[in-house]
Design a protein around this motif. Structure first.
Motif, PDB file in Angstrom:
ATOM      1  N   LYS A  96       0.809  -1.221   0.000  1.00  0.00           N
ATOM      2  CA  LYS A  96       0.000   0.000   0.000  1.00  0.00           C
ATOM      3  C   LYS A  96       0.847   1.279   0.000  1.00  0.00           C
ATOM      4  O   LYS A  96       0.621   2.190  -0.793  1.00  0.00           O
ATOM      5  N   LYS A 100       1.413   4.118  -3.103  1.00  0.00           N
ATOM      6  CA  LYS A 100       1.126   5.551  -2.998  1.00  0.00           C
ATOM      7  C   LYS A 100       2.237   6.369  -3.662  1.00  0.00           C
ATOM      8  O   LYS A 100       1.976   7.293  -4.439  1.00  0.00           O
ATOM      9  N   LYS A 342      -8.200  23.769   0.399  1.00  0.00           N
ATOM     10  CA  LYS A 342      -8.842  22.926   1.422  1.00  0.00           C
ATOM     11  C   LYS A 342      -8.350  23.319   2.816  1.00  0.00           C
ATOM     12  O   LYS A 342      -9.121  23.365   3.766  1.00  0.00           O
TER      13      LYS A 342
ATOM     14  N   VAL B  38     -15.776  18.373   2.536  1.00  0.00           N
ATOM     15  CA  VAL B  38     -14.609  17.738   1.901  1.00  0.00           C
ATOM     16  C   VAL B  38     -13.369  17.923   2.769  1.00  0.00           C
ATOM     17  O   VAL B  38     -12.629  16.966   3.047  1.00  0.00           O
ATOM     18  N   ALA B  39     -13.167  19.178   3.211  1.00  0.00           N
ATOM     19  CA  ALA B  39     -11.985  19.452   4.040  1.00  0.00           C
ATOM     20  C   ALA B  39     -12.026  18.646   5.337  1.00  0.00           C
ATOM     21  O   ALA B  39     -11.010  18.054   5.758  1.00  0.00           O
ATOM     22  N   GLU B  40     -13.184  18.585   5.985  1.00  0.00           N
ATOM     23  CA  GLU B  40     -13.305  17.871   7.261  1.00  0.00           C
ATOM     24  C   GLU B  40     -13.158  16.359   7.096  1.00  0.00           C
ATOM     25  O   GLU B  40     -12.513  15.698   7.907  1.00  0.00           O
ATOM     26  N   GLU B  42     -11.505  14.778   4.793  1.00  0.00           N
ATOM     27  CA  GLU B  42     -10.112  14.465   4.501  1.00  0.00           C
ATOM     28  C   GLU B  42      -9.287  14.393   5.780  1.00  0.00           C
ATOM     29  O   GLU B  42      -8.472  13.490   5.958  1.00  0.00           O
ATOM     30  N   ASP B  43      -9.522  15.366   6.676  1.00  0.00           N
ATOM     31  CA  ASP B  43      -8.787  15.382   7.956  1.00  0.00           C
ATOM     32  C   ASP B  43      -9.172  14.195   8.827  1.00  0.00           C
ATOM     33  O   ASP B  43      -8.315  13.507   9.367  1.00  0.00           O
ATOM     34  N   THR B  48      -7.893  11.573   0.495  1.00  0.00           N
ATOM     35  CA  THR B  48      -7.896  12.727  -0.396  1.00  0.00           C
ATOM     36  C   THR B  48      -9.116  12.589  -1.295  1.00  0.00           C
ATOM     37  O   THR B  48      -9.296  11.558  -1.943  1.00  0.00           O
ATOM     38  N   ILE B  49      -9.946  13.612  -1.272  1.00  0.00           N
ATOM     39  CA  ILE B  49     -11.150  13.573  -2.120  1.00  0.00           C
ATOM     40  C   ILE B  49     -10.908  14.452  -3.347  1.00  0.00           C
ATOM     41  O   ILE B  49     -10.917  15.685  -3.242  1.00  0.00           O
ATOM     42  N   PRO B  50     -10.666  13.840  -4.497  1.00  0.00           N
ATOM     43  CA  PRO B  50     -10.440  14.664  -5.697  1.00  0.00           C
ATOM     44  C   PRO B  50     -11.754  15.280  -6.193  1.00  0.00           C
ATOM     45  O   PRO B  50     -12.846  14.819  -5.820  1.00  0.00           O
ATOM     46  N   ILE B  52     -13.296  15.047  -8.881  1.00  0.00           N
ATOM     47  CA  ILE B  52     -14.220  14.178  -9.636  1.00  0.00           C
ATOM     48  C   ILE B  52     -15.144  13.376  -8.727  1.00  0.00           C
ATOM     49  O   ILE B  52     -16.148  12.838  -9.177  1.00  0.00           O
ATOM     50  N   GLN B  73     -10.184   5.073   1.062  1.00  0.00           N
ATOM     51  CA  GLN B  73      -9.200   4.520   2.016  1.00  0.00           C
ATOM     52  C   GLN B  73      -8.554   3.275   1.437  1.00  0.00           C
ATOM     53  O   GLN B  73      -7.351   3.072   1.535  1.00  0.00           O
ATOM     54  N   GLU B  74      -9.377   2.472   0.790  1.00  0.00           N
ATOM     55  CA  GLU B  74      -8.901   1.229   0.169  1.00  0.00           C
ATOM     56  C   GLU B  74      -7.887   1.518  -0.939  1.00  0.00           C
ATOM     57  O   GLU B  74      -6.836   0.904  -1.028  1.00  0.00           O
ATOM     58  N   GLU B  75      -8.236   2.520  -1.764  1.00  0.00           N
ATOM     59  CA  GLU B  75      -7.373   2.874  -2.896  1.00  0.00           C
ATOM     60  C   GLU B  75      -6.066   3.517  -2.431  1.00  0.00           C
ATOM     61  O   GLU B  75      -5.072   3.505  -3.144  1.00  0.00           O
ATOM     62  N   GLY B  76      -6.109   4.067  -1.213  1.00  0.00           N
ATOM     63  CA  GLY B  76      -4.901   4.704  -0.683  1.00  0.00           C
ATOM     64  C   GLY B  76      -4.609   6.000  -1.391  1.00  0.00           C
ATOM     65  O   GLY B  76      -3.494   6.359  -1.670  1.00  0.00           O
TER      66      GLY B  76
END
Lengths: 544, 76
Positions: A96, A100, A342, B38-40, B42-43, B48-50, B52, B73-76
């Motif tokens: 993982k 990244k 952000k 989105v900001a919250e 992510e923290d 990371t929320i792109p 799209i 989370q899975e995708e990392g």
């Protein structure tokens, strides 16, 4: 105007309007018959050929731009796809954390390709559409600084619809980069998606996932699609020929010689121009969506009864929807979700609260959206002002909304009551009309002068002399236009309540059905603005 | 899920996040709330929320948001 130059370079200039005789009496029937007799597996190729023939007829050799942009995005998307394939293979067996890091390397590579694609795609648009404007302003600055050097102003021919198909083509490459769509290895399918003839002049700006596959899998024309599609076309024709084109001589006369009209007449012209623009553009969209429906292809809607909006922000979610969605997805969210933005949102929210915190980053993104929106419409200061005007209105709306909410609560005003909603809608329409005045004015200075005249000289006593003699329109023209606007309003009101009129009529018996549509055809023939005294009016949005 | 509901209630209270299925389409959350969210997220969830991912399908309900968070989370 570049648009006129481009058209004069073509062969059949009237084809640019879907409602010209050349288009709907000659081109469209030939196209439909040709399509109907073409064997099923060749229909998609027929559509592609007829689309390129159409573009060649209206733009001549400028067709090369369309082919060039299609070729460029085809190449860039395959390049991105190759990097993505390599990324997939390289990341396969990694853990993982390693994934990244390795992923970042490939993302950087893809971003480089996207940058090239943007430079090639938008760069071409910038050079063709904006170089004269920017160089002209630089020359003005040089003159102001009393320097003798001047840039020579280029005079490029502008390919028709370039602002529309450039955005559509770019959205495809960006979607490939984001993994929202796969890179298309079939160049012809991509060419049809970008060049489909009804949408090439004025949009709607479609996404690859919305129409590419539908266009490539077209089948035989079905009776239901044929009738519903032609009915939609007919409704658009009524808007364009009875409202928009009838208003044109008056609007043109007032906006070109505003200093010879009273303020009241100028205000009326601003109202009429707003109605004309809506009838013209939404009428053309009815035609596009109707023609596409005949081929069995569903196009995205570009208008959802914008004049029922309660705020400017809502208005722009209902007017030119596909352009707004493009700016939202490719400018607003990418800007607001940039790392620094952000962080700004997060820290500002803790200091100044849930509403004003995100507004900081949001306003930066909104500014980018509206400067682009203004410039997209044209390379002149009044278009930039038009964009900034809406940016300021939306920003003010967001800034005062908590205050308005509190005040309404204190004064026990029900914000969902009919009078309050009506007040909001009338206010929004008023603000939209002012914006459209600047949009149509021949220069920013003229726009301000017209506003000044409206405020300081709001008289109508020269109505007969000015309006009826100089614009060669009679009272009956205004009464008729007002009546048809009334029809469009009632239809919109019914649609707003979720009732689909065409489907409702389609359920009636054959006599009622045909009587209705014959009546509409006769109405357009009798009351349409064409023939002696009316010059054919090019689609207003085609020039953008 | 509890953490997500807490964040949502902090950003925009008075909404039944457990059951509401049209947070975006029903205009319960506006674009400014989404920016905060989105900001919250992510923290809070280290993701990371792109851009799209900011589509109604991902934000219409707390459940769909949770699905998106788990996927990212899975995708990392």
């Amino acid at each position: 105007m570049f648009f006129l130059s481009a058209v004069s370079d073509g062969k059949l200039t009237s084809l640019t309007s879907f409602f010209s005789l050349e288009f709907f009496i000659v081109f469209l029937p030939v196209c439909l018959i040709g399509y109907a007799v073409t064997p099923a597996k060749w229909k998609k190729y027929f559509l592609l050929v007829i689309s390129y023939v159409f573009y060649w007829l209206i733009s001549g050799k400028l067709l090369l731009y369309l082919a060039g942009i299609t070729g460029a995005v085809y190449g860039f998307s395959l390049w991105i796809d190759r990097i993505q394939q390599k990324q997939k293979a390289a990341l396969k067996d990694l853990k993982k954390e390693e994934k990244k890091q390795a992923k970042q390397v490939y993302i950087k590579k893809q971003r480089r390709v996207i940058l090239f694609a943007v430079i090639a795609d938008i760069g071409l648009l910038l050079v063709l559409k904006y170089s004269a404007f920017f160089l002209g302003n630089i020359n003005a600055l040089l003159a102001f600084a009393k320097l003798s050097f001047r840039f020579s102003i280029p005079d490029f021919l502008m390919p028709l619809g370039i602002s529309f198909f450039t955005l559509q083509a770019l959205s495809y490459v960006v979607d490939v980069y984001h993994g929202l769509t796969k890179a298309d290895r079939n160049f012809l399918r991509l060419a049809l998606f970008i060049g489909f003839f009804p949408q090439i002049v004025e949009g709607p700006i479609c996404r690859y996932n919305q129409t590419a596959e539908k266009l490539w899998s077209v089948k035989q024309i079905e009776y239901k699609n044929l009738t519903l599609g032609l009915q939609r076309f007919l409704y658009g024709m009524m808007k364009k020929m009875v409202i928009a084109d009838r208003m044109d001589p008056f609007v043109e006369s007032v906006f070109s010689k505003y200093d010879t009209y009273q303020g009241g007449i100028i205000a009326l012209a601003a109202v009429c121009y707003t109605a004309q623009l809506y009838a013209d553009f939404s009428g053309s969209m009815d035609a596009v969506i109707g023609i596409a429906q005949v081929f069995g292809v569903e196009m995205p809607e570009n208008f959802e009864r914008p004049f029922f909006s309660r705020t400017i922000s809502e208005f722009w979610q209902r007017w030119h929807i596909t352009l707004g969605a493009w700016f939202r997805d490719y400018i607003f969210y990418p800007v607001t979700t940039a790392d620094k933005m952000k962080k700004l949102t997060s820290s500002a929210r803790k200091k100044i609260g849930n509403h004003y915190g995100p507004l900081l980053a949001g306003s930066v993104a909104l500014f980018c959206v509206w400067i682009c929106n203004g410039l997209w419409h044209g390379s002149a200061w009044n278009y930039i002002f038009f964009g900034m005007y809406h940016f300021v209105l939306i920003l003010i709306g967001s800034l005062i909304s908590p205050l308005v909410k509190k005040t309404n609560q204190k004064l026990h005003i029900n914000s969902d009551s009919l009078p309050y909603r009506l007040f909001q809608t009338v206010r929004t329409v008023f603000l939209v009309i002012i914006g459209e005045l600047f949009f149509r004015a021949e220069g920013l200075r003229n726009g301000f002068a017209m506003c000044r005249a409206i405020v300081t000289d709001l008289k109508f006593d020269s109505f007969d002399r000015d309006l009826l003699l100089r614009s060669q329109l009679g009272y009956k023209d205004f009464v008729l236009t007002a009546a048809v606007i009334g029809i469009v309003f009632v239809v919109s009101l019914i649609n707003e309540k979720g009732i689909r009129i065409r489907e409702t009529i389609a359920k009636k018996n054959i006599v009622v059905r045909w009587a209705f549509w014959y009546a509409l055809i006769m109405f357009i023939i009798i009351f349409g603005a064409y023939g002696i005294g009316y010059a054919p009016v090019d689609p207003l949005y085609a020039q953008f | 899920m509890e953490e997500l509901i807490e964040i949502l209630e902090d950003i925009q209270p008075d909404i039944d996040y457990e059951n509401c299925e049209d947070l975006i389409d029903g205009h319960h959350l506006d674009s400014l709330s989404i920016l905060s969210l989105v900001a919250e997220l992510e923290d809070a969830f280290d993701i990371t929320i792109p851009a799209i991912e900011i589509i109604p399908a991902n934000f219409n309900s707390a459940k769909s948001m949770m699905k998106m968070i788990e996927r990212l989370q899975e995708e990392g």
